[in-house]
Design a protein around this motif. Structure first.
Motif, short mmCIF file in Angstrom:
data_model
loop_
_atom_site.label_atom_id
_atom_site.label_comp_id
_atom_site.label_asym_id
_atom_site.label_seq_id
_atom_site.Cartn_x
_atom_site.Cartn_y
_atom_site.Cartn_z
N THR A 47 0.91 -1.19 0.06
CA THR A 47 0.00 0.01 0.10
C THR A 47 0.78 1.35 0.08
O THR A 47 0.54 2.32 -0.67
CB THR A 47 -0.85 -0.13 1.27
OG1 THR A 47 -1.82 -1.11 1.13
CG2 THR A 47 -1.69 1.15 1.38
N VAL A 48 2.02 1.21 0.77
CA VAL A 48 2.91 2.30 0.75
C VAL A 48 3.61 2.38 -0.69
O VAL A 48 3.53 3.74 -1.25
CB VAL A 48 4.08 2.27 1.63
CG1 VAL A 48 5.10 3.05 1.66
CG2 VAL A 48 3.64 2.15 3.02
N VAL A 49 3.89 1.48 -1.32
CA VAL A 49 4.45 1.69 -2.80
C VAL A 49 3.36 2.25 -3.82
O VAL A 49 3.42 3.12 -4.49
CB VAL A 49 4.82 0.22 -3.05
CG1 VAL A 49 5.08 0.11 -4.59
CG2 VAL A 49 6.01 -0.12 -2.56
N ASN A 50 2.25 1.57 -3.64
CA ASN A 50 0.97 2.19 -4.36
C ASN A 50 0.63 3.69 -4.28
O ASN A 50 0.13 4.41 -4.80
CB ASN A 50 -0.23 1.15 -4.13
CG ASN A 50 -0.11 -0.02 -4.93
OD1 ASN A 50 0.72 -0.30 -5.64
ND2 ASN A 50 -0.83 -1.09 -4.19
N ALA A 51 0.82 3.96 -2.84
CA ALA A 51 0.46 5.55 -2.52
C ALA A 51 1.60 6.40 -3.17
O ALA A 51 1.22 7.67 -3.56
CB ALA A 51 0.53 5.54 -0.87
N VAL A 52 2.75 5.75 -3.03
CA VAL A 52 3.86 6.70 -3.78
C VAL A 52 3.53 7.06 -5.12
O VAL A 52 3.72 7.83 -5.70
CB VAL A 52 5.20 6.21 -3.33
CG1 VAL A 52 6.30 6.87 -4.26
CG2 VAL A 52 5.46 5.90 -1.85
#
Length: 299
Positions: A47-52
């Motif tokens: 989710t962190v990767v997708n948010a970035v």
């Protein structure tokens, strides 16, 4: 924000209905670092990767080289290999790569890109004829097509054999030497231990540890004493020992006081063939850090 900061995340929060996947996460990464994002399923890594990448609604602030994600991506500053990424069927590798390179204002020179990604000989091959490892290599080439200073990887070696993984991380080290910031989420903790300059452990949508692999491991209590012994040997009541594990004729003791444990073992003249004393592994550290943290969604 310092000029050397490649990725700056402040108070990032992502929710899926009533479940919170990322909860006020802060993370700042310097240019040229190789950073491993570790944690169990549902920790919030993907989710962190997708948010970035701007792929999920979020609150908080994300800056890539001082820019909002969408602006940085348009400028070719971010490359990504996602866990569930795919390639268009009924095309050839060279056609897909040509299309993607044309979308960037400054594309990585083709010959160098082919060598760097390890896809020499694959440009004329149909995408549908690629092996799992070859597909990952092509996905890497597409992620690098814009010569991005920030590379985001989600389980990048999941379809690779041992030789492919070694070659992949050799490539990553070369990119880091060029100044590329490499961020990867993985369940292969031995890879993270071997290649990451920095380890970030995520649990419950928050950062619970951040440092070198050695620093993260040093925060875990307990060391191991292992040796060959006859099955059923009397090892009860040894000082400091919290766990005993047998693997065939080899026993491993987990102890909080390795000196007291060894003194007790040697006190009666006991022989300890093939004795090894070790510290906590990165797997031990991650399990310890995340054992009491849960989250409502699997991301």
């Amino acid at each position: 924000m310092l000029a050397e900061t490649a990725l700056d995340i402040r108070d990032l929060t992502v929710r899926y209905g009533a479940a919170t996947a990322v909860a006020g996460l802060d993370l700042q990464l310097r240019a040229g670092e190789t950073v491993a994002l570790l944690g169990p399923n549902g920790a919030g890594k993907s989710t962190v990767v997708n948010a970035v990448l701007g792929l999920v609604p979020s609150t908080g602030t994300v800056r890539v080289l001082g820019r909002p994600p969408a602006e940085a991506i348009r400028a070719g500053s971010v490359g990504a290999m996602l866990q569930h990424g795919g390639l268009p069927g009924e095309t050839r590798v060279g056609e897909v790569l040509h299309l993607v390179r044309r979308s960037y204002p400054r594309a990585w020179p083709l010959d160098d890109l082919v060598v760097t990604a390890g896809i020499d000989g694959l440009l004329g091959r149909p995408v549908d004829a690629l092996s799992g490892g070859q597909r990952q290599r092509v996905m890497l080439a597409l992620a690098l097509a814009g010569e991005p200073p920030l590379l985001l990887l989600d389980e990048p070696t999941s379809a690779m054999d041992v030789e492919g993984r070694r070659a992949f991380w050799t490539t990553m080290r070369g990119l880091a030497e060029r100044g590329t910031t490499v961020v990867f989420a993985t369940h292969h903790l031995e890879e993270a231990d071997a290649v990451a300059d920095r380890v970030v452990v995520v649990a419950g949508g928050r950062v619970v540890a951040d440092g070198t692999a050695a620093e993260v491991k040093s925060g875990t209590s307990g060391r191991t004493v292992s040796f060959t012994a006859a099955p059923g040997a009397a090892l009860e009541g040894l000082p400091g020992v919290s766990a005993t594990e047998w693997r065939g004729d080899r026993v491993q003791l987990t102890t909080d006081d390795v000196e007291a444990t060894l003194r007790a073992l040697l006190a009666d003249g006991r022989r300890l063939p093939d004795l090894t004393v070790g510290g906590a592994t990165l797997e031990d550290a991650v399990l310890s850090l995340t054992a009491r943290t849960t989250i409502g969604v699997d991301r």
